[in-house]
Design an enzyme around this catalytic site. Sequence first.
Site, PDB file in Angstrom:
ATOM      1  CE1 TYR A  16      -9.570   1.536   1.147  1.00 46.50           C
ATOM      2  CE2 TYR A  16      -9.625   0.896   3.457  1.00 46.50           C
ATOM      3  CZ  TYR A  16      -9.794   1.851   2.476  1.00 46.50           C
ATOM      4  OH  TYR A  16     -10.178   3.119   2.812  1.00 46.50           O
ATOM      5  CG  HIS A  21      -3.883   0.741  -4.315  1.00 50.00           C
ATOM      6  ND1 HIS A  21      -2.886   0.881  -5.255  1.00 50.00           N
ATOM      7  CD2 HIS A  21      -3.894   1.924  -3.624  1.00 50.00           C
ATOM      8  CE1 HIS A  21      -2.332   2.084  -5.143  1.00 50.00           C
ATOM      9  NE2 HIS A  21      -2.918   2.729  -4.162  1.00 50.00           N
ATOM     10  CG  PHE A  67      -4.756   3.450   5.412  1.00 45.15           C
ATOM     11  CD1 PHE A  67      -5.762   2.871   4.660  1.00 45.15           C
ATOM     12  CD2 PHE A  67      -4.909   3.520   6.790  1.00 45.15           C
ATOM     13  CE1 PHE A  67      -6.911   2.379   5.260  1.00 45.15           C
ATOM     14  CE2 PHE A  67      -6.050   3.030   7.404  1.00 45.15           C
ATOM     15  CZ  PHE A  67      -7.046   2.458   6.637  1.00 45.15           C
ATOM     16  CG  ASN A  69      -1.774   7.813  -0.063  1.00 41.88           C
ATOM     17  OD1 ASN A  69      -1.622   6.915  -0.889  1.00 41.88           O
ATOM     18  ND2 ASN A  69      -2.713   8.723  -0.190  1.00 41.88           N
ATOM     19  CG  ASP A  94      -1.171  -1.190  -7.081  1.00 44.22           C
ATOM     20  OD1 ASP A  94      -0.584  -1.053  -5.992  1.00 44.22           O
ATOM     21  OD2 ASP A  94      -1.817  -0.272  -7.617  1.00 44.22           O
ATOM     22  CG  ASN A 115      -0.274   8.646  -4.093  1.00 44.40           C
ATOM     23  OD1 ASN A 115       0.476   9.428  -4.667  1.00 44.40           O
ATOM     24  ND2 ASN A 115      -1.587   8.724  -4.193  1.00 44.40           N
TER      25      ASN A 115
END
Length: 193
Positions: A16, A21, A67, A69, A94, A115
């Site tokens: 990632y 993000h 993460f 969320n 972001d 989220n």
Amino acid sequence: MTIKLIVGLGNPGKNYKYHRHNVGFWFCDALAKLYAGNFKKRTKFFGEVTQINIFNHKIQLLKPTTFMNCSGQSIQSIANFYQINADEILIVHDELNINPGIAKIKSGGSHGGHNGLKNTIKILETKAFYRLRIGIGHPGNKLPIVDFVLNTPSKDELDKIQNALNNSLQVIEDVIKNNLDKVIKTLQKKEII
């Protein structure tokens, strides 16, 4: 209000690292480098943490490893430990609804479909924290949102995002001094479209 905690939102792991993000992580990494911070994994905070000093203010930098969320769990744990109020937190993330090259700061407001913010608002039970929103643009109908944010930006977009991050780093001392009107005006002058 004095900012005591700066949180960069993103997803942990090599897969990632360069995704849109993760611009919150990019900002925190650059800020830590600028002020000689060294991130260390802290399991009790569900993230990587370092402390920096700006104008003799001790500021915690946090990159949640939960993460995106589930970011609120990490933010709540460090805020509770250091007795940091919501209005002393700056979350860097972001923003789809802002073009690359543009950064904006604000206090409060809705999660706007983000989220990480949605979970943070739910866990903290408040919207009263500050947000530094780094524009990544919107894919329109070309791509589903999740595929867009979990992908790397083009070279042109990356250059613009990096410029917005650099502009944001240049105003961080004014953020700490609570000169938000000055920060807003400075960031508006530096917009690149």
